[in-house]
Design a protein around this motif. Sequence first.
Motif, PDB file in Angstrom:
ATOM      1  N   THR A   1      13.227  72.080  42.728  1.00 33.17           N
ATOM      2  CA  THR A   1      13.983  73.279  43.074  1.00 33.17           C
ATOM      3  C   THR A   1      15.414  73.147  42.585  1.00 33.17           C
ATOM      4  O   THR A   1      15.983  74.085  42.019  1.00 33.17           O
ATOM      5  N   ALA A   2      16.015  71.960  42.799  1.00 36.11           N
ATOM      6  CA  ALA A   2      17.393  71.726  42.381  1.00 36.11           C
ATOM      7  C   ALA A   2      17.505  71.847  40.866  1.00 36.11           C
ATOM      8  O   ALA A   2      18.451  72.452  40.355  1.00 36.11           O
ATOM      9  N   ALA A   3      16.532  71.283  40.172  1.00 33.23           N
ATOM     10  CA  ALA A   3      16.546  71.339  38.711  1.00 33.23           C
ATOM     11  C   ALA A   3      16.451  72.781  38.244  1.00 33.23           C
ATOM     12  O   ALA A   3      17.154  73.202  37.325  1.00 33.23           O
ATOM     13  N   LYS A   4      15.592  73.549  38.933  1.00 33.18           N
ATOM     14  CA  LYS A   4      15.419  74.956  38.585  1.00 33.18           C
ATOM     15  C   LYS A   4      16.713  75.715  38.815  1.00 33.18           C
ATOM     16  O   LYS A   4      17.131  76.534  38.005  1.00 33.18           O
ATOM     17  N   GLN A   5      17.361  75.386  39.972  1.00 29.43           N
ATOM     18  CA  GLN A   5      18.599  76.062  40.314  1.00 29.43           C
ATOM     19  C   GLN A   5      19.688  75.703  39.325  1.00 29.43           C
ATOM     20  O   GLN A   5      20.454  76.572  38.900  1.00 29.43           O
ATOM     21  N   ALA A   6      19.724  74.425  38.942  1.00 29.76           N
ATOM     22  CA  ALA A   6      20.735  73.960  37.989  1.00 29.76           C
ATOM     23  C   ALA A   6      20.543  74.681  36.665  1.00 29.76           C
ATOM     24  O   ALA A   6      21.511  75.123  36.039  1.00 29.76           O
ATOM     25  N   ALA A   7      19.285  74.824  36.271  1.00 30.34           N
ATOM     26  CA  ALA A   7      18.983  75.505  35.013  1.00 30.34           C
ATOM     27  C   ALA A   7      19.432  76.953  35.093  1.00 30.34           C
ATOM     28  O   ALA A   7      20.017  77.496  34.155  1.00 30.34           O
ATOM     29  N   LYS A   8      19.193  77.561  36.276  1.00 31.89           N
ATOM     30  CA  LYS A   8      19.561  78.947  36.475  1.00 31.89           C
ATOM     31  C   LYS A   8      21.078  79.090  36.415  1.00 31.89           C
ATOM     32  O   LYS A   8      21.617  79.988  35.787  1.00 31.89           O
ATOM     33  N   MET A   9      21.771  78.130  37.091  1.00 29.29           N
ATOM     34  CA  MET A   9      23.218  78.163  37.127  1.00 29.29           C
ATOM     35  C   MET A   9      23.790  77.952  35.733  1.00 29.29           C
ATOM     36  O   MET A   9      24.750  78.622  35.355  1.00 29.29           O
ATOM     37  N   ALA A  10      23.166  77.022  34.993  1.00 33.81           N
ATOM     38  CA  ALA A  10      23.645  76.746  33.643  1.00 33.81           C
ATOM     39  C   ALA A  10      23.520  78.013  32.802  1.00 33.81           C
ATOM     40  O   ALA A  10      24.413  78.356  32.039  1.00 33.81           O
TER      41      ALA A  10
END
Length: 145
Positions: A115-124
Amino acid sequence: MPGKLKNCPMCGKIFADMGTHVCRDCYAKLQKKESEVVNYVRDNPNSKIPDIVEATGADEKMIKRMIREGRFVQVGVPITYPCKKCGAPITQGELCARCMTEMRENLQKETAKITAAKQAAKMARGQGMHSMREQGNTFKAKPKW
Ligand SMILES: [Zn+2]
Ligand SMILES: [Zn+2]
């Protein structure tokens, strides 16, 4: 569903499998053996699997299956056997409570990581768009300079 004809794995006789996986005679034998095991365990609450095998002549696999099914817990005499992961004595399932919690926590951690990785990708992605807009602004602002 009609029973499928097959050979009984215990006696080799051809029979119609109605979900028992063994023929009727062997199923009855198994049932009898299972109640023998349950009775033995009830009479000898501290017995271990090898004791039960020796005393009743039951198959170790069968006893393990019965443990997994919670058959001994049902009669109030939980038989312990080693946890698959750490070897701690357990009475049901494959893992002890600690390993179960650990596994669940690991799973949660993994899920959180994803989830964090997905969120980070989204934020990026969001930041990328943002900086693009900023670039646009600076571009627009340029003529003023
Ligand atoms: Zn049979
Ligand atoms: Zn364990």
